[in-house]
Design a protein around this motif. Structure first.
Motif, PDB file in Angstrom:
ATOM      1  N   ARG A 137       0.836  -1.212   0.000  1.00 37.30           N
ATOM      2  CA  ARG A 137       0.000   0.000   0.000  1.00 37.30           C
ATOM      3  C   ARG A 137       0.867   1.258   0.000  1.00 37.30           C
ATOM      4  NH1 ARG A 137      -4.361  -2.301   4.166  1.00 37.30           N
ATOM      5  NH2 ARG A 137      -5.887  -2.997   2.620  1.00 37.30           N
ATOM      6  N   ALA A 138       1.867   1.297   0.860  1.00 34.86           N
ATOM      7  CA  ALA A 138       2.755   2.467   0.935  1.00 34.86           C
ATOM      8  C   ALA A 138       3.541   2.633  -0.361  1.00 34.86           C
ATOM      9  CB  ALA A 138       3.702   2.329   2.132  1.00 34.86           C
ATOM     10  N   TRP A 139       4.015   1.534  -0.899  1.00 33.54           N
ATOM     11  CA  TRP A 139       4.806   1.588  -2.138  1.00 33.54           C
ATOM     12  C   TRP A 139       3.956   2.115  -3.290  1.00 33.54           C
ATOM     13  CZ3 TRP A 139       5.318  -0.573  -7.021  1.00 33.54           C
ATOM     14  CH2 TRP A 139       6.585  -0.471  -7.598  1.00 33.54           C
ATOM     15  N   CYS A 140       2.742   1.581  -3.457  1.00 33.87           N
ATOM     16  CA  CYS A 140       1.859   2.031  -4.540  1.00 33.87           C
ATOM     17  C   CYS A 140       1.476   3.506  -4.368  1.00 33.87           C
ATOM     18  CB  CYS A 140       0.606   1.170  -4.603  1.00 33.87           C
ATOM     19  SG  CYS A 140       0.875  -0.476  -5.270  1.00 33.87           S
ATOM     20  N   ALA A 141       1.231   3.925  -3.136  1.00 36.25           N
ATOM     21  CA  ALA A 141       0.846   5.314  -2.874  1.00 36.25           C
ATOM     22  C   ALA A 141       1.970   6.288  -3.192  1.00 36.25           C
ATOM     23  CB  ALA A 141       0.420   5.466  -1.417  1.00 36.25           C
ATOM     24  N   ASP A 142       3.198   5.815  -3.168  1.00 37.32           N
ATOM     25  CA  ASP A 142       4.384   6.647  -3.350  1.00 37.32           C
ATOM     26  C   ASP A 142       4.844   6.751  -4.800  1.00 37.32           C
ATOM     27  OD1 ASP A 142       7.819   6.379  -2.612  1.00 37.32           O
ATOM     28  OD2 ASP A 142       6.588   8.141  -2.210  1.00 37.32           O
ATOM     29  N   ARG A 143       4.358   5.895  -5.693  1.00 39.02           N
ATOM     30  CA  ARG A 143       4.879   5.823  -7.063  1.00 39.02           C
ATOM     31  C   ARG A 143       4.718   7.118  -7.840  1.00 39.02           C
ATOM     32  NH1 ARG A 143       8.713   3.192  -6.647  1.00 39.02           N
ATOM     33  NH2 ARG A 143       8.254   3.842  -4.555  1.00 39.02           N
ATOM     34  N   ALA A 144       3.612   7.807  -7.684  1.00 35.93           N
ATOM     35  CA  ALA A 144       3.370   9.022  -8.468  1.00 35.93           C
ATOM     36  C   ALA A 144       4.316  10.148  -8.104  1.00 35.93           C
ATOM     37  CB  ALA A 144       1.926   9.474  -8.306  1.00 35.93           C
ATOM     38  N   THR A 145       4.945  10.062  -6.932  1.00 35.38           N
ATOM     39  CA  THR A 145       5.854  11.129  -6.506  1.00 35.38           C
ATOM     40  C   THR A 145       7.307  10.831  -6.850  1.00 35.38           C
ATOM     41  OG1 THR A 145       6.245  10.176  -4.308  1.00 35.38           O
ATOM     42  CG2 THR A 145       4.327  11.644  -4.561  1.00 35.38           C
ATOM     43  N   GLN A 146       7.572   9.681  -7.435  1.00 30.92           N
ATOM     44  CA  GLN A 146       8.951   9.281  -7.721  1.00 30.92           C
ATOM     45  C   GLN A 146       9.435   9.888  -9.034  1.00 30.92           C
ATOM     46  OE1 GLN A 146      10.927   7.439  -5.534  1.00 30.92           O
ATOM     47  NE2 GLN A 146       9.155   7.980  -4.282  1.00 30.92           N
ATOM     48  N   PRO A 147      10.443  10.753  -8.967  1.00 31.38           N
ATOM     49  CA  PRO A 147      10.980  11.314 -10.208  1.00 31.38           C
ATOM     50  C   PRO A 147      11.893  10.294 -10.898  1.00 31.38           C
ATOM     51  CG  PRO A 147      12.232  12.131  -8.351  1.00 31.38           C
ATOM     52  CD  PRO A 147      11.118  11.284  -7.783  1.00 31.38           C
ATOM     53  N   HIS A 148      12.079  10.473 -12.162  1.00 34.53           N
ATOM     54  CA  HIS A 148      13.049   9.698 -12.938  1.00 34.53           C
ATOM     55  C   HIS A 148      12.768   8.204 -12.965  1.00 34.53           C
ATOM     56  CE1 HIS A 148      15.035  13.483 -13.103  1.00 34.53           C
ATOM     57  NE2 HIS A 148      15.250  13.483 -11.816  1.00 34.53           N
ATOM     58  N   ARG A 149      11.513   7.847 -12.876  1.00 30.41           N
ATOM     59  CA  ARG A 149      11.060   6.474 -13.100  1.00 30.41           C
ATOM     60  C   ARG A 149       9.577   6.553 -13.425  1.00 30.41           C
ATOM     61  NH1 ARG A 149      11.906   2.398  -8.768  1.00 30.41           N
ATOM     62  NH2 ARG A 149      10.121   1.341  -9.640  1.00 30.41           N
ATOM     63  N   LEU A 150       9.070   5.495 -14.008  1.00 29.08           N
ATOM     64  CA  LEU A 150       7.670   5.493 -14.411  1.00 29.08           C
ATOM     65  C   LEU A 150       7.060   4.151 -14.047  1.00 29.08           C
ATOM     66  CD1 LEU A 150       5.467   7.099 -15.876  1.00 29.08           C
ATOM     67  CD2 LEU A 150       6.308   6.142 -18.020  1.00 29.08           C
ATOM     68  N   ASP A 151       6.154   4.148 -13.071  1.00 30.60           N
ATOM     69  CA  ASP A 151       5.455   2.949 -12.619  1.00 30.60           C
ATOM     70  C   ASP A 151       3.991   3.081 -13.016  1.00 30.60           C
ATOM     71  OD1 ASP A 151       7.423   1.449 -10.660  1.00 30.60           O
ATOM     72  OD2 ASP A 151       7.622   3.598 -10.232  1.00 30.60           O
ATOM     73  N   LEU A 152       3.525   2.133 -13.826  1.00 26.39           N
ATOM     74  CA  LEU A 152       2.155   2.195 -14.321  1.00 26.39           C
ATOM     75  C   LEU A 152       1.435   0.876 -14.064  1.00 26.39           C
ATOM     76  CD1 LEU A 152       2.861   3.876 -17.776  1.00 26.39           C
ATOM     77  CD2 LEU A 152       2.038   4.984 -15.693  1.00 26.39           C
ATOM     78  N   ALA A 153       0.154   0.975 -13.787  1.00 26.19           N
ATOM     79  CA  ALA A 153      -0.697  -0.210 -13.682  1.00 26.19           C
ATOM     80  C   ALA A 153      -1.244  -0.518 -15.065  1.00 26.19           C
ATOM     81  CB  ALA A 153      -1.835   0.045 -12.706  1.00 26.19           C
ATOM     82  N   ILE A 154      -1.441  -1.792 -15.326  1.00 27.19           N
ATOM     83  CA  ILE A 154      -2.084  -2.249 -16.551  1.00 27.19           C
ATOM     84  C   ILE A 154      -3.521  -2.585 -16.168  1.00 27.19           C
ATOM     85  CG2 ILE A 154      -2.060  -3.931 -18.426  1.00 27.19           C
ATOM     86  CD1 ILE A 154       0.905  -4.542 -17.508  1.00 27.19           C
ATOM     87  N   GLU A 155      -4.453  -1.915 -16.822  1.00 24.65           N
ATOM     88  CA  GLU A 155      -5.871  -2.151 -16.544  1.00 24.65           C
ATOM     89  C   GLU A 155      -6.575  -2.605 -17.812  1.00 24.65           C
ATOM     90  OE1 GLU A 155      -6.649   1.173 -13.044  1.00 24.65           O
ATOM     91  OE2 GLU A 155      -7.427   1.555 -15.060  1.00 24.65           O
ATOM     92  N   ASP A 156      -7.616  -3.403 -17.635  1.00 27.06           N
ATOM     93  CA  ASP A 156      -8.485  -3.768 -18.742  1.00 27.06           C
ATOM     94  C   ASP A 156      -9.190  -2.494 -19.190  1.00 27.06           C
ATOM     95  OD1 ASP A 156     -11.275  -4.489 -19.834  1.00 27.06           O
ATOM     96  OD2 ASP A 156     -10.212  -6.417 -19.869  1.00 27.06           O
ATOM     97  N   ARG A 157      -9.109  -2.193 -20.464  1.00 23.57           N
ATOM     98  CA  ARG A 157      -9.676  -0.935 -20.973  1.00 23.57           C
ATOM     99  C   ARG A 157     -11.182  -0.857 -20.777  1.00 23.57           C
ATOM    100  NH1 ARG A 157      -9.125   1.576 -27.057  1.00 23.57           N
ATOM    101  NH2 ARG A 157     -10.584   3.264 -26.665  1.00 23.57           N
ATOM    102  N   THR A 158     -11.868  -1.984 -20.849  1.00 24.18           N
ATOM    103  CA  THR A 158     -13.323  -1.995 -20.737  1.00 24.18           C
ATOM    104  C   THR A 158     -13.801  -1.999 -19.295  1.00 24.18           C
ATOM    105  OG1 THR A 158     -13.444  -3.186 -22.827  1.00 24.18           O
ATOM    106  CG2 THR A 158     -15.416  -3.211 -21.450  1.00 24.18           C
ATOM    107  N   THR A 159     -13.231  -2.885 -18.482  1.00 22.96           N
ATOM    108  CA  THR A 159     -13.737  -3.071 -17.119  1.00 22.96           C
ATOM    109  C   THR A 159     -12.988  -2.257 -16.067  1.00 22.96           C
ATOM    110  OG1 THR A 159     -12.255  -4.920 -16.642  1.00 22.96           O
ATOM    111  CG2 THR A 159     -14.392  -5.443 -17.676  1.00 22.96           C
ATOM    112  N   GLY A 160     -11.759  -1.842 -16.371  1.00 21.54           N
ATOM    113  CA  GLY A 160     -10.935  -1.160 -15.383  1.00 21.54           C
ATOM    114  C   GLY A 160     -10.242  -2.115 -14.427  1.00 21.54           C
TER     115      GLY A 160
END
Length: 187
Positions: free
Chosen positions: A56-79
């Motif tokens: 939970r802490a790691w996922c919450a922190d990803r958007a604030t991390q500079p110089h890296r890009l962490d993205l979730a893969i979601e189903d386009r239809t269902t989310g």
């Protein structure tokens, strides 16, 4: 020159079946569940045990991390959460980065990883302006190797007996994609 804004302003990238979105707190539970799956652990070489609180802490922190890009893969239809991928170890001088991906249990082999990798490579080359994206994959993971090749990665080398899993040694394959060779898939 690398476009740091494209790394630091976490994008949403939409494909035919999947969308890549900034990894966040809403992805923590399915992300954590994936870390518990024995096959997922084998394919990613994960030996460490993760607690839900840590994830939970790691996922919450990803958007604030500079110089890296962490993205979730979601189903386009269902989310629905399908997995996650990242550009890490950014080397500004060489305009390169490492790539990693992990799909949820039961999802490899359905084309989600190939599409997600293509989308991220397109973003890496066209927006971030990287020259090279590299990865390592275990020799026993033939499904991932084929998916990486379909996505645009080429085999570059082999680290012999570099990975030990359950008492057996495996080679680690080194693969990379170059911007000069990149061809975005036709729409």
């Amino acid at each position: 020159m690398i476009n740091d804004h494209a790394l630091n302003d976490k994008p949403t990238v939409i494909g035919e079946r999947v969308r890549l979105v900034p990894l966040g707190p809403q992805h923590a539970e399915p992300f954590w569940q994936a870390t518990l799956d024995p096959e997922n652990r084998r394919l990613t070489g994960t030996r460490r045990e993760f607690t839900l609180e840590f994830v939970r802490a790691w996922c919450a922190d990803r958007a604030t991390q500079p110089h890296r890009l962490d993205l979730a893969i979601e189903d386009r239809t269902t989310g629905d959460y399908l997995g996650e991928l990242a550009l890490i170890d950014i080397d500004h001088d060489s305009e390169s980065a490492a790539f990693r991906i992990a799909l949820g249990p039961g999802l490899p082999g359905r084309g989600y990883g190939t599409e997600a990798a293509r989308l991220l490579l397109g973003y890496a080359f066209e927006q971030v302006r990287l020259h090279r994206v590299q990865l390592e994959v275990y020799s026993f993971n033939s499904r991932a190797i084929r998916a990486y090749q379909k996505a645009g990665f080429a085999l570059e080398g082999r680290l012999r007996d570099a990975h030990m899993w359950e008492g057996r040694r495996y080679d680690v394959l080194c693969m990379a994609a170059l911007r000069s060779e990149w061809r975005a898939p036709a729409q």
